[in-house]
Design a protein around this motif. Structure first.
Motif, short mmCIF file in Angstrom:
data_model
loop_
_atom_site.label_atom_id
_atom_site.label_comp_id
_atom_site.label_asym_id
_atom_site.label_seq_id
_atom_site.Cartn_x
_atom_site.Cartn_y
_atom_site.Cartn_z
N UNK A 72 0.55 -0.94 0.28
CA UNK A 72 0.38 -0.03 0.33
C UNK A 72 0.66 1.15 0.08
N UNK A 73 1.95 1.21 -0.05
CA UNK A 73 3.21 1.97 -0.40
C UNK A 73 2.82 3.49 -2.00
N UNK A 74 2.75 4.07 -1.15
CA UNK A 74 2.50 5.63 -2.08
C UNK A 74 3.64 6.03 -3.08
N UNK A 75 4.95 5.63 -1.95
CA UNK A 75 5.94 6.28 -2.86
C UNK A 75 7.08 5.92 -3.18
N UNK A 76 7.16 5.16 -4.79
CA UNK A 76 8.19 4.69 -5.31
C UNK A 76 9.74 5.78 -5.72
N UNK A 77 9.62 6.66 -5.59
CA UNK A 77 10.30 8.33 -6.27
C UNK A 77 11.93 7.03 -5.42
N UNK A 78 12.06 6.65 -4.23
CA UNK A 78 13.37 5.66 -3.85
C UNK A 78 14.11 5.01 -5.11
N UNK A 79 13.12 4.05 -4.65
CA UNK A 79 13.46 2.65 -5.99
C UNK A 79 13.36 3.17 -7.04
N UNK A 80 12.19 3.94 -7.80
CA UNK A 80 13.02 4.09 -9.21
C UNK A 80 14.51 4.82 -9.47
N UNK A 81 14.68 6.09 -8.09
CA UNK A 81 16.15 6.78 -8.40
C UNK A 81 17.22 5.20 -8.98
N UNK A 82 17.02 4.00 -8.14
CA UNK A 82 17.91 3.40 -7.89
C UNK A 82 18.05 2.19 -8.57
N UNK A 83 16.79 2.32 -10.01
CA UNK A 83 16.45 1.64 -11.23
C UNK A 83 17.26 2.86 -12.65
N UNK A 84 17.09 3.61 -11.84
CA UNK A 84 17.91 4.65 -12.93
C UNK A 84 19.21 4.54 -12.86
N UNK A 85 19.83 4.34 -11.33
CA UNK A 85 20.93 4.48 -11.53
C UNK A 85 21.71 3.55 -11.98
N UNK A 86 21.00 2.23 -11.48
CA UNK A 86 21.82 1.06 -12.19
C UNK A 86 21.52 1.05 -13.06
N UNK A 87 20.75 1.27 -13.79
CA UNK A 87 20.44 1.75 -15.87
C UNK A 87 20.05 0.16 -15.74
N UNK A 88 18.68 -0.41 -14.67
CA UNK A 88 18.32 -1.31 -15.45
C UNK A 88 17.33 -0.86 -17.00
N UNK A 89 17.58 -2.18 -17.12
CA UNK A 89 16.84 -2.41 -18.66
C UNK A 89 15.23 -3.05 -18.25
N UNK A 90 15.81 -4.00 -17.51
CA UNK A 90 13.82 -4.41 -17.26
C UNK A 90 13.80 -4.28 -16.13
N UNK A 91 12.15 -4.17 -15.63
CA UNK A 91 11.83 -3.74 -14.15
C UNK A 91 11.20 -5.44 -14.14
N UNK A 92 10.46 -5.84 -13.11
CA UNK A 92 9.83 -6.74 -12.48
C UNK A 92 9.04 -6.34 -11.49
N UNK A 93 8.18 -5.91 -11.04
CA UNK A 93 7.18 -5.69 -9.87
C UNK A 93 6.24 -6.24 -9.94
N UNK A 94 6.45 -6.40 -8.55
CA UNK A 94 5.12 -7.64 -7.94
C UNK A 94 5.03 -7.00 -7.02
N UNK A 95 3.19 -6.50 -6.85
CA UNK A 95 2.57 -6.16 -6.03
C UNK A 95 1.13 -5.89 -6.44
#
Length: 404
Positions: A212-235
Motif C-alpha cells: 500500500x505504499x504510494x512513494x516509489x521515488x527512491x526505488x525509481x531513482x535506484x532503477x535509473x542509477x543502476x541502468x536496469x533494462x527490465x523491471x519486474x514489479x510484484x504488487x
C-alpha cells in the motif's frame, strides 16, 4: 471504479444471501456457499470480481437446473460478507459462516494474505474451501487438506516473462526486481530469483517495499542509477498505478516494465490512459472459445454474458472465481452427498474442463496453469508470448517517456 454500491450493497459488513428464493435462510433444497470478500476498502476494486463471479456462476447453474445430489435436485445460494479489506474481520466472518450460519461449503476471498488466514478456518472446521484469489505458495505448503486453489503458484508468475527475455532483441542485460511485503509478492520474488539466475540474467536491484505504499521515488531513482533494462514489479493494482505515474514523472525509462497485476484489467488501463501503453503483464486466462464448460458454453460466451451483466470486462480473477463454484458443484455431484469430507475427497480428485481451463489439483491443493505474457497495445491487452514462442510482435524496447 466499480464498488459495492453498484449493486446497492451496504457499506457495513452485512451478510446477503442470493438465491432463487431471495431469503437468507437455507431451505431444504438449497446448498449454501459462504464467502467473505472485499466489497469496500483499499482492494475492493478487485474483490468485486469474486462477488460478481460467484453471483453469475450460481445464477447460471441454477438456471441450468441446479445441482443433483443422489437423485435430488438442489439450488445454490450465496451468503456473502464484506470484510472491508480487513484480514482480521475476514477470519471472524469465515468463522461465523461455518459455526453460526452453517453454510455447506466455502468460497474464497481475494488476495493471498486473506486466503492464507481464512483457509485456516476451513481447515479447523473441516469445511472445504475453493478459492481463486490467493496464489501464494505459502497457502499450500502447510499440509492443509480442505483448501483448494485455482490460481497458479505465485512463484512461477514471471516464468514465461523471463523465458521471453531470452528471445527479445536486444536481450535485457540488467534486471530490477521489486516486490511488496505480503504473502503473494514475497512468493513471487522467491520463485523469480532462481529463474533469473538460471537464465543468466544480471539482477542489479532486488528490493522489498511496504504494501500500500504510494512513494516509489527512491526505488525509481535506484532503477535509473543502476541502468536496469527490465523491471519486474510484484504488487497490487493501486501500487502499480502509483509506480507507473511516478516513473513517468521522473522519466525512468527502461526497455520494459512487467507487472504481476493490472495489465489484464480494464480499470487499470482506463486509469492510466495512454500511459498504460507498452506495459507487460501476465494472465493464466483469456476469453478463448476453445475453453468450454457445462453451463456457459465457452469462455467467449461467458465473457459476453459477464459484460452484459456487469458492464465491465472479465479477467482471470473473474474466470477463476467462476471455476471455484464449478469445482464445488462437480465435486458435490461426484460425491453424491453434501458430507464435507466426501466432497473434499471429490475435490482432490477433480479432473474436468472449465471455461477457465483444465481443473486438476495437485496433491497440495493448488492448480497449475501456464501464464501467457500480455502487453498493452493500442489500449488493449495483447497476447504476445506463450512461454515458448511469440504470438505476436511485442512493442519493445519501450520508448523514453519524454518521447511518447
Amino acid at each position: 471504479m466499480h464498488t459495492a454500491l453498484r449493486h446497492g450493497l451496504p457499506l457495513a459488513a452485512l451478510a446477503l444471501a442470493l438465491s432463487l428464493g431471495g431469503t437468507a435462510q437455507a431451505a431444504d433444497n438449497q446448498i449454501v456457499l459462504g464467502a467473505s470478500v472485499q466489497l469496500t476498502g483499499p482492494i475492493a476494486n478487485t474483490g468485486r470480481y469474486y462477488r460478481d463471479a460467484y453471483e453469475l456462476a450460481i445464477n447460471q447453474i441454477n438456471r441450468k437446473g441446479g445441482v443433483t445430489v443422489g437423485g435430488k435436485k438442489y439450488t445454490l445460494a450465496l451468503k456473502i460478507y464484506d470484510n472491508q479489506s480487513d484480514v482480521n474481520l475476514s477470519v471472524r466472518q469465515y468463522t461465523q459462516l461455518v459455526s453460526q450460519d452453517k453454510v455447506n461449503f466455502l468460497l474464497g476471498p481475494f488476495a493471498s494474505n486473506f486466503a492464507l488466514a481464512d483457509s485456516a478456518v476451513s481447515e479447523k472446521y473441516q469445511t472445504p474451501m475453493v478459492q481463486g484469489g490467493g496464489a501464494s505458495d505459502q497457502i499450500f505448503s502447510r499440509g492443509f487438506k480442505y483448501v483448494f486453489g485455482t490460481l497458479a503458484p505465485a512463484s512461477d508468475y514471471f516464468g514465461s516473462t523471463i523465458k521471453m527475455f531470452k528471445q527479445l532483441k536486444p536481450e535485457p542485460a540488467k534486471v530490477a526486481l521489486l516486490y511488496a511485503d505480503d504473502s503473494f509478492d514475497v512468493s513471487v520474488a522467491k520463485g523469480t530469483r532462481p529463474m533469473l539466475k538460471g537464465a543468466n540474467l544480471n539482477t542489479v536491484l532486488d528490493e522489498r517495499y511496504s504494501s500500500n505504499t504510494s512513494d516509489f521515488n527512491t526505488l525509481l531513482s535506484q532503477i535509473k542509477s543502476k541502468q536496469a533494462d527490465a523491471v519486474l514489479v510484484a504488487g497490487h493494482e493501486t501500487e502499480i498505478l502509483n509506480f507507473i505515474r511516478q516513473a513517468k514523472s521522473l522519466n525512468v525509462s527502461p526497455k520494459l516494465y512487467s507487472f504481476t497485476v493490472g495489465v489484464p484489467s480494464e480499470d487499470f488501463r482506463k486509469a492510466l490512459g495512454k500511459d498504460a501503453e507498452y506495459a507487460f503483464g501476465m494472465t493464466a486466462w483469456l476469453p478463448n472459445a476453445a475453453l468450454k464448460d457445462d453451463w456457459f458454453g465457452d469462455a467467449a460466451q461467458f465473457a459476453k454474458a459477464w459484460g452484459a451483466q456487469y458492464r465491465y470486462e472479465p479477467d482471470y480473477h473473474a474466470a477463476s472465481g467462476v471455476a471455484d463454484v464449478e469445482a464445488i458443484v462437480k465435486a458435490i455431484e461426484k460425491a453424491g452427498t453434501l458430507e464435507p469430507k466426501a466432497v473434499r475427497n471429490a475435490l482432490a480428485a477433480s479432473d474436468f474442463n472449465s471455461l477457465y481451463g483444465h481443473i486438476k489439483f495437485a496433491d497440495n491443493g493448488q492448480i497449475h496453469l501456464d501464464q501467457t505474457v500480455i502487453q498493452v497495445q493500442n489500449d488493449k491487452p495483447a497476447a504476445v508470448f506463450d512461454g515458448s514462442k511469440f504470438l505476436q510482435e511485442p512493442k519493445y524496447p519501450m520508448p523514453d517517456w519524454s518521447k511518447r
